[in-house]
Design a protein around this motif. Structure first.
Motif, PDB file in Angstrom:
ATOM      1  N   PHE A 132      53.267-101.340   9.474  1.00 30.05           N
ATOM      2  CA  PHE A 132      54.200-102.196  10.185  1.00 30.05           C
ATOM      3  C   PHE A 132      54.847-103.184   9.221  1.00 30.05           C
ATOM      4  CE2 PHE A 132      55.429-106.037  12.293  1.00 30.05           C
ATOM      5  CZ  PHE A 132      56.115-105.577  13.397  1.00 30.05           C
ATOM      6  N   GLU A 133      54.000-103.747   8.339  1.00 31.95           N
ATOM      7  CA  GLU A 133      54.536-104.730   7.391  1.00 31.95           C
ATOM      8  C   GLU A 133      55.587-104.114   6.475  1.00 31.95           C
ATOM      9  OE1 GLU A 133      50.943-106.493   5.936  1.00 31.95           O
ATOM     10  OE2 GLU A 133      50.701-107.543   7.860  1.00 31.95           O
ATOM     11  N   VAL A 134      55.363-102.852   6.133  1.00 30.03           N
ATOM     12  CA  VAL A 134      56.359-102.163   5.315  1.00 30.03           C
ATOM     13  C   VAL A 134      57.670-102.014   6.095  1.00 30.03           C
ATOM     14  CG1 VAL A 134      56.925-100.008   4.167  1.00 30.03           C
ATOM     15  CG2 VAL A 134      54.637-100.954   3.941  1.00 30.03           C
ATOM     16  N   CYS A 135      57.554-101.676   7.373  1.00 26.10           N
ATOM     17  CA  CYS A 135      58.760-101.563   8.207  1.00 26.10           C
ATOM     18  C   CYS A 135      59.481-102.904   8.266  1.00 26.10           C
ATOM     19  CB  CYS A 135      58.409-101.133   9.626  1.00 26.10           C
ATOM     20  SG  CYS A 135      57.721 -99.487   9.712  1.00 26.10           S
ATOM     21  N   ARG A 136      58.688-103.944   8.347  1.00 24.78           N
ATOM     22  CA  ARG A 136      59.227-105.292   8.436  1.00 24.78           C
ATOM     23  C   ARG A 136      60.091-105.668   7.241  1.00 24.78           C
ATOM     24  NH1 ARG A 136      57.866-109.436  11.733  1.00 24.78           N
ATOM     25  NH2 ARG A 136      59.232-108.958  13.427  1.00 24.78           N
ATOM     26  N   LEU A 137      59.645-105.216   6.060  1.00 34.12           N
ATOM     27  CA  LEU A 137      60.400-105.529   4.846  1.00 34.12           C
ATOM     28  C   LEU A 137      61.847-105.070   4.983  1.00 34.12           C
ATOM     29  CD1 LEU A 137      57.885-104.459   2.049  1.00 34.12           C
ATOM     30  CD2 LEU A 137      58.545-106.784   2.694  1.00 34.12           C
ATOM     31  N   ARG A 138      62.044-104.035   5.773  1.00 36.12           N
ATOM     32  CA  ARG A 138      63.401-103.502   5.927  1.00 36.12           C
ATOM     33  C   ARG A 138      63.975-103.795   7.303  1.00 36.12           C
ATOM     34  NH1 ARG A 138      63.768 -98.066   5.864  1.00 36.12           N
ATOM     35  NH2 ARG A 138      65.971 -98.407   5.579  1.00 36.12           N
ATOM     36  N   ASP A 139      63.308-104.636   8.079  1.00 33.05           N
ATOM     37  CA  ASP A 139      63.759-104.924   9.454  1.00 33.05           C
ATOM     38  C   ASP A 139      63.999-103.645  10.243  1.00 33.05           C
ATOM     39  OD1 ASP A 139      63.712-107.688   9.085  1.00 33.05           O
ATOM     40  OD2 ASP A 139      65.717-107.663   8.200  1.00 33.05           O
ATOM     41  N   LEU A 140      63.146-102.671  10.027  1.00 35.22           N
ATOM     42  CA  LEU A 140      63.285-101.388  10.704  1.00 35.22           C
ATOM     43  C   LEU A 140      62.985-101.555  12.200  1.00 35.22           C
ATOM     44  CD1 LEU A 140      63.898 -98.731   9.268  1.00 35.22           C
ATOM     45  CD2 LEU A 140      61.461 -98.237   9.294  1.00 35.22           C
ATOM     46  N   PRO A 141      63.847-101.057  13.073  1.00 31.01           N
ATOM     47  CA  PRO A 141      63.540-101.125  14.500  1.00 31.01           C
ATOM     48  C   PRO A 141      62.275-100.315  14.816  1.00 31.01           C
ATOM     49  CG  PRO A 141      65.837-100.553  14.141  1.00 31.01           C
ATOM     50  CD  PRO A 141      65.172-100.491  12.804  1.00 31.01           C
ATOM     51  N   ILE A 142      61.465-100.852  15.717  1.00 25.67           N
ATOM     52  CA  ILE A 142      60.195-100.189  16.029  1.00 25.67           C
ATOM     53  C   ILE A 142      60.051 -99.998  17.527  1.00 25.67           C
ATOM     54  CG2 ILE A 142      57.684-100.485  15.970  1.00 25.67           C
ATOM     55  CD1 ILE A 142      58.055-101.772  13.276  1.00 25.67           C
ATOM     56  N   LEU A 143      59.695 -98.767  17.910  1.00 26.19           N
ATOM     57  CA  LEU A 143      59.389 -98.477  19.311  1.00 26.19           C
ATOM     58  C   LEU A 143      57.903 -98.166  19.373  1.00 26.19           C
ATOM     59  CD1 LEU A 143      62.309 -96.866  18.469  1.00 26.19           C
ATOM     60  CD2 LEU A 143      62.427 -96.928  20.951  1.00 26.19           C
ATOM     61  N   THR A 144      57.222 -98.720  20.369  1.00 18.75           N
ATOM     62  CA  THR A 144      55.767 -98.591  20.393  1.00 18.75           C
ATOM     63  C   THR A 144      55.308 -97.661  21.505  1.00 18.75           C
ATOM     64  OG1 THR A 144      55.609-100.834  19.537  1.00 18.75           O
ATOM     65  CG2 THR A 144      53.618 -99.919  20.510  1.00 18.75           C
ATOM     66  N   PHE A 145      54.337 -96.811  21.173  1.00 19.63           N
ATOM     67  CA  PHE A 145      53.725 -95.947  22.177  1.00 19.63           C
ATOM     68  C   PHE A 145      52.244 -96.267  22.221  1.00 19.63           C
ATOM     69  CE2 PHE A 145      51.912 -91.814  23.622  1.00 19.63           C
ATOM     70  CZ  PHE A 145      52.596 -91.709  24.833  1.00 19.63           C
ATOM     71  N   CYS A 146      51.766 -96.737  23.366  1.00 15.62           N
ATOM     72  CA  CYS A 146      50.342 -97.033  23.511  1.00 15.62           C
ATOM     73  C   CYS A 146      49.695 -95.793  24.127  1.00 15.62           C
ATOM     74  CB  CYS A 146      50.158 -98.267  24.397  1.00 15.62           C
ATOM     75  SG  CYS A 146      48.441 -98.774  24.496  1.00 15.62           S
ATOM     76  N   ASN A 147      48.919 -95.109  23.299  1.00 17.52           N
ATOM     77  CA  ASN A 147      48.413 -93.778  23.649  1.00 17.52           C
ATOM     78  C   ASN A 147      47.002 -93.822  24.260  1.00 17.52           C
ATOM     79  OD1 ASN A 147      48.481 -90.951  23.740  1.00 17.52           O
ATOM     80  ND2 ASN A 147      47.577 -90.758  21.688  1.00 17.52           N
ATOM     81  N   LYS A 148      46.578 -92.691  24.745  1.00 17.97           N
ATOM     82  CA  LYS A 148      45.236 -92.464  25.279  1.00 17.97           C
ATOM     83  C   LYS A 148      44.931 -93.311  26.510  1.00 17.97           C
ATOM     84  CE  LYS A 148      43.472 -91.101  20.751  1.00 17.97           C
ATOM     85  NZ  LYS A 148      42.336 -90.942  19.880  1.00 17.97           N
ATOM     86  N   MET A 149      45.960 -93.511  27.343  1.00 24.43           N
ATOM     87  CA  MET A 149      45.758 -94.309  28.548  1.00 24.43           C
ATOM     88  C   MET A 149      44.910 -93.578  29.582  1.00 24.43           C
ATOM     89  SD  MET A 149      47.030 -97.130  27.814  1.00 24.43           S
ATOM     90  CE  MET A 149      46.823 -97.905  29.410  1.00 24.43           C
ATOM     91  N   ASP A 150      44.651 -92.289  29.337  1.00 30.14           N
ATOM     92  CA  ASP A 150      43.779 -91.538  30.253  1.00 30.14           C
ATOM     93  C   ASP A 150      42.324 -91.935  30.044  1.00 30.14           C
ATOM     94  OD1 ASP A 150      44.145 -90.332  27.669  1.00 30.14           O
ATOM     95  OD2 ASP A 150      42.878 -88.693  28.365  1.00 30.14           O
ATOM     96  N   ARG A 151      42.057 -92.683  28.962  1.00 29.21           N
ATOM     97  CA  ARG A 151      40.685 -93.140  28.730  1.00 29.21           C
ATOM     98  C   ARG A 151      40.603 -94.635  28.944  1.00 29.21           C
ATOM     99  NH1 ARG A 151      38.942 -90.243  23.330  1.00 29.21           N
ATOM    100  NH2 ARG A 151      39.754 -92.188  22.541  1.00 29.21           N
ATOM    101  N   GLU A 152      39.381 -95.152  28.950  1.00 27.60           N
ATOM    102  CA  GLU A 152      39.231 -96.601  29.113  1.00 27.60           C
ATOM    103  C   GLU A 152      40.055 -97.304  28.042  1.00 27.60           C
ATOM    104  OE1 GLU A 152      37.888 -98.357  31.507  1.00 27.60           O
ATOM    105  OE2 GLU A 152      37.408 -96.453  32.486  1.00 27.60           O
ATOM    106  N   SER A 153      40.931 -98.182  28.445  1.00 29.57           N
ATOM    107  CA  SER A 153      41.729 -98.880  27.441  1.00 29.57           C
ATOM    108  C   SER A 153      41.419-100.369  27.534  1.00 29.57           C
ATOM    109  CB  SER A 153      43.211 -98.661  27.694  1.00 29.57           C
ATOM    110  OG  SER A 153      43.579 -99.340  28.873  1.00 29.57           O
TER     111      SER A 153
END
Ligand code: GDP
Length: 534
Positions: A132-153
Motif C-alpha cells: 500500500f505504501e508503495v502505491c501511496r508514493l504514486r498516489d495510485l487509486p486503490i479499490l479494496t476487496f474484503c474477502n472471505k466473508m463466508d467465514r468468521e470475520s
C-alpha cells in the motif's frame, strides 16, 4: 453495468475503456482466487453456461499457461487482458513471493490503479501495508476487496477503522455485509441499492440480485432473515452517518478507497468489484516523463519497459520485455525509436496477453501491456517512441539491502557466471557489482529469498552450480560527482569501489558510519540509495 461518463472526454473511446491495474495483498488473502474469478467473468474464459465447476475453472487457467507454452514463451501470467462488458481490463501480476522486491515496485509503475485484497478475518497485514505504501508514493487509486466473508470475520467497523488509521486513507463502503460467518447471506450494494444474495450451494453461480426501493422496502424483510435484518439496518445507518460517501475524484487522487465485501471462492461480490473498477477506476493516466509528460490520447505511440523476463526457453537466450503503452495506437510492424540507444526497432512480433481469443493481437492502445521478444536490447526503464527523445521517469533501482559474494562451483566457469549475472542484472532480478580489486562478484538483493531463487535459476538456466557466501560488505551506494572529485575518492577508497552492470560507480561498505564519513569528507560527491533506471 452502467457506464459512467468519462472525466477525460478528450480520450478516444478505445483508450477510455481501458482499465490497467494490479492486485496487491498479503499471501493467502485470496489474490489467486480473485484473479481466477476475474478471468471467469471477463471474456477470458469462454463460458458455456453461467455455471462452471471449480475443477473446470482451474483447468481453464492452466490452459492459459499451456497457451503461453505453445507460443514458446512462458510469461507466468505477468499480464492478462480480457474484456468485461464494454471495458478492456489489463491485469498486471505483482510477483507472488512474500519478499518485497523492486519488481513489485516497478510493476506498480505500469498500472493506473490497484485492487487491495484483505482477509476479513485478518484485516490489514504486513505485506498489504508495505505494498500500500508503495502505491501511496504514486498516489495510485486503490479499490479494496474484503474477502472471505463466508467465514468468521472481524467487526466491519473495526476493519474499516484499521484501514483508515494504518493506511491513512478515507474508506467508503460500496457494499455492506449482511450477517457474519455461517450467517453471512450476502451484501447490500450501497452504490446501486440492490440486495446481493450469496448461493452457498453453488460456488460459481452469479449472486441473485434484488433491486431495493429504500430501506423500508418490504423486499428486504422477504429476503433477509429476521434475526439479521435489524443489525444490518442499524449498521448501515451508522455507516452512512459516520463514513464518507463515494467521491470519484478522491478515489482518483488516491485519498479515498471504496470497499466491497465478498467471498472470492464463492464468486460472491466479484462482479460488483469489477463494475466498480470499470465505472469508477481510472482510465489510462498521464505518464511522467522527461523532458515532458506523455498524455495517453497523443496520436504518436510511446511505451516503456517495466519488466524484463529472460530465459523463458533455456535453449534460446531470448527475453521478453513487458512494455506499458503510454500513448497512441500501436500496430504490429511499427518502427519505434529506442530512445536510450537512438536506434530504430521494428516491432514485428509483439505478444499481447489476450486471454479471450488466444491470438497475437495486431494492435495495442495506451494502457495496454505488450511483450516484445528481444535479444537484450530492451532494458527496464527504456522508452520507445515514434522519434521524440522522451524518457519515462520514476522507475527506480533501489540499493540492495543484502549483499553476498558469489562463486561458481567450477572456477573455470567464471566467465559463464559473469554472463549469467549480467543477464539477471539487466533483467532487474538482482544488483551485480564487480569490485575494482580482486576477482568475483558481489550480488545484492532486497529480500533474502532472492538469493535462493538466483542460485536455482543459474543452475537451471546456465547449468552452473554456484555458492552464495557472506560478503564483507553490507551496504551499497551509487556515487556521482565531477570527475576530479570522483577520481580522488576512488583512489583513496579503492578497496570499497565496484562497478554495477551499467559501469556506474558504487561504494561498498560494512558500516553506515563509513557512508556518513564519505558524505562529510567529500561534499562534492552525491551518494544515493536509488538510481533511476534509464
Ligand atoms: P493468495 O495467496 O492471495 O493468492 O490466496 P489464494 O487465492 O491462493 O487463497 C488462499 C486460500 O484461501 C485458498 O485455500 C483459497 O481456497 C482460500 N480462499 C480464497 N477465497 C476465499 C473465500 O472467499 N472464502 C474462503 N473461506 N476461503 C477462500
Amino acid at each position: 453495468m452502467s457506464d459512467t461518463a468519462s472525466n477525460r472526454p478528450e480520450l478516444p473511446s478505445e483508450i477510455a475503456r481501458r482499465r490497467t491495474f494490479a492486485i496487491i495483498s498479503h499471501p493467502d488473502a485470496g489474490k489467486t482466487t480473485l484473479t481466477e474469478k476475474f478471468l471467469l467473468y471477463g471474456g477470458a474464459i469462454q463460458m458455456a453456461g453461467q455455471v462452471r465447476a471449480k475443477g473446470e475453472a482451474r483447468r481453464t487457467r492452466s490452459d492459459f499457461m499451456q497457451m503461453e507454452k505453445d507460443r514458446g514463451i512462458s510469461v507466468s501470467a505477468s499480464a492478462m487482458s480480457f474484456d468485461y462488458g464494454t471495458f478492456r481490463f489489463n491485469l498486471v501480476d505483482t510477483p507472488g513471493h512474500s519478499d518485497f522486491s523492486e519488481d513489485t515496485y516497478r510493476t506498480l509503475t505500469a498500472v493506473d490503479a490497484a485492487v487491495m485484497v484483505i482477509d476479513g478475518a485478518k484485516g490489514v497485514e504486513s505485506q498489504t501495508q508495505k505494498l500500500f505504501e508503495v502505491c501511496r508514493l504514486r498516489d495510485l487509486p486503490i479499490l479494496t476487496f474484503c474477502n472471505k466473508m463466508d467465514r468468521e470475520s472481524r467487526d466491519i467497523f473495526d476493519i474499516i477503522d484499521e484501514i483508515q488509521e494504518n493506511l491513512a486513507i478515507d474508506v467508503t463502503p460500496a457494499s455492506w455485509p449482511i450477517g457474519v460467518g455461517r450467517d453471512f447471506v450476502g451484501t447490500y450494494d450501497i452504490l446501486r441499492d440492490r440486495l446481493e444474495l450469496m448461493d452457498r450451494a453453488d460456488r460459481n453461480k452469479v449472486a441473485e440480485s434484488i433491486e431495493i426501493n429504500g430501506l423500508d422496502d418490504p423486499k428486504l424483510a422477504e429476503h433477509v432473515p429476521a434475526h439479521l435484518l435489524e443489525t444490518f439496518l442499524e449498521e448501515l445507518e451508522m455507516a452512512r452517518e459516520l463514513l464518507p460517501a463515494l467521491d470519484r475524484q478522491a478515489l482518483l487522487d488516491g485519498t479515498m478507497t471504496p470497499i466491497w465485501f465478498g467471498s472470492a471462492i464463492n464468486s460472491f461480490g466479484v462482479k460488483e468489484l469489477m463494475d466498480g473498477i470499470a465505472n469508477f477506476g481510472p482510465e489510462p493516466q498521464i505518464q511522467v516523463a522527461q523532458p515532458r509528460n506523455i498524455a495517453p490520447e497523443e496520436k504518436k505511440v510511446t511505451g516503456f519497459v517495466f519488466k524484463v523476463q529472460a530465459n523463458m526457453d533455456p535453449k534460446h537466450r531470448d527475453r521478453v520485455a513487458f512494455v506499458r503503452m503510454a500513448s497512441g495506437h500501436f500496430k504490429r510492424g511499427m518502427k519505434l525509436t529506442h530512445v536510450r540507444t537512438k536506434k530504430l526497432m521494428t516491432i514485428s512480433n509483439p505478444v499481447l496477453f489476450l486471454a479471450s481469443d488466444r491470438e497475437l493481437a495486431e494492435e495495442a492502445w495506451a494502457g495496454d501491456i505488450i511483450g516484445i521478444p528481444n535479444h537484450g536490447q530492451l532494458r527496464i526503464g527504456d522508452t520507445l517512441t515514434e522519434g521524440e527523445a522522451l524518457r519515462v521517469s520514476g522507475i527506480p533501482s533501489f540499493a540492495p539491502e543484502l549483499l553476498q559474494s558469489v562463486r561458481a562451483g567450477d572456477p573455470l566457469k567464471s566467465k559463464h557466471l559473469e554472463k549469467a549475472l549480467m543477464q539477471f542484472a539487466e533483467e532487474g532480478a538482482a544488483k551485480v557489482f564487480k569490485p575494482s580489486i580482486g576477482s568475483g562478484f558481489i550480488v545484492g538483493v532486497v529480500g533474502p529469498l532472492q538469493f535462493e531463487v538466483l542460485a536455482s535459476r543459474i543452475e537451471i538456466e546456465y547449468g552452473l552450480p554456484v555458492r552464495f557466501e557472506q560478503s564483507q560488505f553490507t551496504s551499497a551506494r551509487w556515487v556521482a560527482g565531477d570527475k576530479q572529485a570522483l577520481d580522488k575518492f576512488i583512489n583513496a577508497n579503492s578497496q570499497h569501489i565496484a562497478h554495477d552492470h551499467d559501469g556506474d560507480i558504487v561504494y561498498l561498505t560494512r558500516m553506515k558510519w563509513d557512508i556518513d564519513r564519505v558524505e562529510r569528507d567529500y561534499p562534492d560527491l552525491k551518494l544515493t540509495a536509488t538510481k533511476e533506471m534509464m
